[in-house]
Design an enzyme around this catalytic site. Structure first.
Site, PDB file in Angstrom:
ATOM      1  N   ARG A 184     -11.737  21.267  19.275  1.00 29.03           N
ATOM      2  CA  ARG A 184     -11.095  21.228  20.592  1.00 29.03           C
ATOM      3  C   ARG A 184     -11.731  22.148  21.626  1.00 29.03           C
ATOM      4  O   ARG A 184     -11.741  21.853  22.812  1.00 29.03           O
ATOM      5  CB  ARG A 184      -9.612  21.615  20.475  1.00 29.03           C
ATOM      6  CG  ARG A 184      -8.752  20.583  19.780  1.00 29.03           C
ATOM      7  CD  ARG A 184      -7.293  20.859  20.078  1.00 29.03           C
ATOM      8  NE  ARG A 184      -6.381  20.210  19.152  1.00 29.03           N
ATOM      9  CZ  ARG A 184      -5.934  18.963  19.281  1.00 29.03           C
ATOM     10  NH1 ARG A 184      -6.351  18.201  20.276  1.00 29.03           N
ATOM     11  NH2 ARG A 184      -5.086  18.463  18.410  1.00 29.03           N
ATOM     12  N   ASP A 239      -6.985   4.450  24.294  1.00 28.27           N
ATOM     13  CA  ASP A 239      -7.689   3.760  23.212  1.00 28.27           C
ATOM     14  C   ASP A 239      -7.047   2.379  23.066  1.00 28.27           C
ATOM     15  O   ASP A 239      -7.371   1.477  23.837  1.00 28.27           O
ATOM     16  CB  ASP A 239      -7.569   4.639  21.962  1.00 28.27           C
ATOM     17  CG  ASP A 239      -8.366   4.145  20.777  1.00 28.27           C
ATOM     18  OD1 ASP A 239      -9.449   3.598  20.972  1.00 28.27           O
ATOM     19  OD2 ASP A 239      -7.897   4.316  19.642  1.00 28.27           O
ATOM     20  N   PHE A 292     -15.705   7.414  18.231  1.00 29.21           N
ATOM     21  CA  PHE A 292     -14.722   8.493  18.137  1.00 29.21           C
ATOM     22  C   PHE A 292     -15.314   9.756  18.736  1.00 29.21           C
ATOM     23  O   PHE A 292     -16.380  10.214  18.339  1.00 29.21           O
ATOM     24  CB  PHE A 292     -14.299   8.734  16.688  1.00 29.21           C
ATOM     25  CG  PHE A 292     -13.050   9.559  16.596  1.00 29.21           C
ATOM     26  CD1 PHE A 292     -11.799   8.975  16.717  1.00 29.21           C
ATOM     27  CD2 PHE A 292     -13.129  10.945  16.425  1.00 29.21           C
ATOM     28  CE1 PHE A 292     -10.644   9.746  16.665  1.00 29.21           C
ATOM     29  CE2 PHE A 292     -11.978  11.719  16.366  1.00 29.21           C
ATOM     30  CZ  PHE A 292     -10.729  11.120  16.482  1.00 29.21           C
ATOM     31  N   ASP A 296      -5.586  12.444  27.526  1.00 24.15           N
ATOM     32  CA  ASP A 296      -7.016  12.615  27.283  1.00 24.15           C
ATOM     33  C   ASP A 296      -7.759  11.288  27.263  1.00 24.15           C
ATOM     34  O   ASP A 296      -8.800  11.149  27.879  1.00 24.15           O
ATOM     35  CB  ASP A 296      -7.262  13.407  25.971  1.00 24.15           C
ATOM     36  CG  ASP A 296      -6.504  12.862  24.769  1.00 24.15           C
ATOM     37  OD1 ASP A 296      -5.782  11.846  24.892  1.00 24.15           O
ATOM     38  OD2 ASP A 296      -6.623  13.460  23.686  1.00 24.15           O
ATOM     39  N   LYS A 337     -11.418   3.701  26.563  1.00 20.64           N
ATOM     40  CA  LYS A 337     -12.145   2.792  25.668  1.00 20.64           C
ATOM     41  C   LYS A 337     -11.568   1.398  25.862  1.00 20.64           C
ATOM     42  O   LYS A 337     -10.685   0.976  25.105  1.00 20.64           O
ATOM     43  CB  LYS A 337     -11.920   3.200  24.203  1.00 20.64           C
ATOM     44  CG  LYS A 337     -12.604   4.458  23.744  1.00 20.64           C
ATOM     45  CD  LYS A 337     -12.453   4.544  22.224  1.00 20.64           C
ATOM     46  CE  LYS A 337     -12.403   5.952  21.744  1.00 20.64           C
ATOM     47  NZ  LYS A 337     -12.086   6.057  20.302  1.00 20.64           N
ATOM     48  N   ASP A 378      -9.685  16.424  19.460  1.00 22.23           N
ATOM     49  CA  ASP A 378      -9.870  16.943  18.105  1.00 22.23           C
ATOM     50  C   ASP A 378     -10.190  15.860  17.094  1.00 22.23           C
ATOM     51  O   ASP A 378     -10.023  14.669  17.343  1.00 22.23           O
ATOM     52  CB  ASP A 378      -8.579  17.617  17.641  1.00 22.23           C
ATOM     53  CG  ASP A 378      -7.506  16.593  17.273  1.00 22.23           C
ATOM     54  OD1 ASP A 378      -7.248  15.675  18.092  1.00 22.23           O
ATOM     55  OD2 ASP A 378      -6.939  16.684  16.175  1.00 22.23           O
ATOM     56  N   GLY A 384      -4.357  17.081  23.237  1.00 20.30           N
ATOM     57  CA  GLY A 384      -5.687  16.638  23.635  1.00 20.30           C
ATOM     58  C   GLY A 384      -6.029  16.815  25.106  1.00 20.30           C
ATOM     59  O   GLY A 384      -7.175  17.032  25.468  1.00 20.30           O
TER      60      GLY A 384
END
Ligand code: 5GP
Ligand code: MG
Length: 181
Positions: free
Chosen positions: A169, A107, A156, A104, A135, A163, A41
């Site tokens: 991507r 979360d 999301f 990346d 996030k 991805d 990612g």
């Protein structure tokens, strides 16, 4: 089924401006030895970030190293399986090194926290973390990334390296993926 938002959440121009600023923030604050990037990612972010870092680091940039690891906990779904698997860390000489860990997105935070714990166990001198996206609302473990590109809501996102089931991507912008019925 899922479809992309009608327009990007963050467009390529905004991304590039923020990545350039982020590189200045990092270079001013932390003289790392090795930038470790989490595949897959973070690959596009890492390529852009390292070029921007080199612009501000000057001659120091020639001494910086990069290493890639593979961290996975997601499989092909949108929810983390919770079990962090890391490949490639054993090939890096980490002892006494100052690490900039790049991913990346943070979360739940468990990937970043797990990586930091592994790096400390391997005897690094220091580890600081950098994520393109954060996030905060989704955080489940106690970790705060040192350098954050953008704070985003609990949605999301795909594109710019990120991805969904290995698609999306290559897109240069970041998009939200929405459920359709
Ligand atoms: P965490 O361990 O913080 O829950 O999850 C971190 C990893 O989950 C990220 O490195 C990324 O691979 C994946 N992830 C979390 N949120 C998203 C998202 O909105 N979109 C995509 N594509 N991946 C995400
Ligand atoms: Mg990841």
């Amino acid at each position: 089924m899922y479809r992309m938002s009608e327009k990007p959440l963050i467009d390529a121009t905004e991304i590039h401006e923020r990545v350039a600023t982020l590189a200045r923030e990092i270079a001013a604050a932390y003289d790392y030895d090795i930038l470790i990037s989490a595949l897959t990612g973070a690959y596009m972010f890492t390529a852009d970030l390292t070029r921007e870092l080199a612009k501000v680091q000057g001659i120091n940039a020639t001494q910086k190293r990069i290493a890639f690891i593979k961290a996975s906990s997601y499989g092909e779904s949108m929810e983390s399986s919770g079990k962090l698997q890391v490949q490639g860390l054993e090939r890096i000489n980490l002892q006494g090194k100052k690490i900039l860990m790049v991913d990346d997105i943070a979360d739940t935070g468990s990937t970043l926290l797990g990586l930091c714990e592994m790096l400390r166990e391997a005897g690094v001198q220091d580890v600081r973390t950098c994520v393109l996206l954060n996030k905060q609302e989704r955080r489940e473990v106690d970790i705060t990334a040192d350098f954050v590109g953008f704070e985003i809501a609990n949605e999301f996102v795909v594109g710019y390296g990120l991805d969904y089931a290995n698609n999306y991507r290559f897109l240069p912008d970041i998009w939200t993926l929405q459920e359709t019925n």
